[in-house]
Scaffold this active site. Sequence first.
Site, short mmCIF file in Angstrom:
data_model
loop_
_atom_site.label_atom_id
_atom_site.label_comp_id
_atom_site.label_asym_id
_atom_site.label_seq_id
_atom_site.Cartn_x
_atom_site.Cartn_y
_atom_site.Cartn_z
N PRO A 85 0.83 -1.20 0.00
CA PRO A 85 0.00 0.00 0.00
C PRO A 85 0.87 1.26 0.00
O PRO A 85 1.89 1.32 0.65
CB PRO A 85 -0.79 -0.12 1.31
CG PRO A 85 -0.81 -1.58 1.61
CD PRO A 85 0.49 -2.11 1.10
N GLU A 86 0.42 2.24 -0.76
CA GLU A 86 1.14 3.51 -0.81
C GLU A 86 0.43 4.54 0.06
O GLU A 86 -0.60 4.25 0.69
CB GLU A 86 1.25 3.98 -2.26
CG GLU A 86 2.07 3.02 -3.13
CD GLU A 86 2.36 3.58 -4.51
OE1 GLU A 86 2.36 4.81 -4.67
OE2 GLU A 86 2.62 2.78 -5.43
#
Length: 301
Positions: free
Chosen positions: A2-3
């Site tokens: 996840p960013e």
Amino acid sequence: MPELPEVETVRRGLQPVMEGARVERVELRRPDLRFPLPERFAERVGGRRVEALSRRAKYLLADLEGDLVLAMHLGMSGSFRIETAGGEAAEPVAGAAFHLARSEDKLHDHVLFHIQRPDGTPARIVFNDPRRFGYMTLFPRAEMADHPHFRALGLEPTGNTLSGADLAPRFRGKAAPLKAALLDQTIIAGLGNIYVCEALWRARLSPRREAGTLVKKDGRPTQRLDTLALHIRETIADAIEAGGSTLRDYRQADGSLGYFQHRFNVYDREGEPCRHESCRGVVQRIVQSGRSTFFCPVCQR
């Protein structure tokens, strides 16, 4: 992994439930995640009120009563689930474009926070992580600036604070490709592969271009660096508004899916026409530092 937009979306999903709530107890179903959990973790967190829930780079930060910070990283597959007293998953966000029911397999529910909300109602915040690359740590708030996980982090790419003037001294003299410079967490914190590709496409800058070429000889930013900073902010803001990219294991806290992946202009579009108006280029994929880069070789210079 996840960013930043995915982590911010999770924070916003958890915030209405966690902020102001008291952690009645912490249930640990294993002693470690990616790393061993802090000594006396359940004892130290239990009984404290969550005063605020914030984010730094890709970390969720729960400010606990008594100036203690609980830092949480999702790793590759970590996610949070909100449950009511009856064990039912929270309702999805109204108007969410996509929804995916969570797995009924509780095998990967590793950390459970049993909380009492300010209105007196109980709930559970469940951290689920099949691959166990996520981790949690505790430290006094006053020690955050010098903490190993945070002391080297760079600028936040959100709001209106990121500018060409901020990036110029960090890019000056750098021969590294622009893509690598933007992925350097000591320069900008939280940017990842997907949104770097998207921001560079919007700014019409080649990922292979030397970062230092965007800085004038006197150290001031070029117009192209100012434009890049603007598009980084806009790309991240659009992704947060959309709810994250929802690639692989990522889910919002309530189980609904984000949908920024359906707005991708260049990422994962190899062989497709460039979406810039009047551009006749075709999106290419190259590998930089072991990561896929998607760009238009015609309009990105």
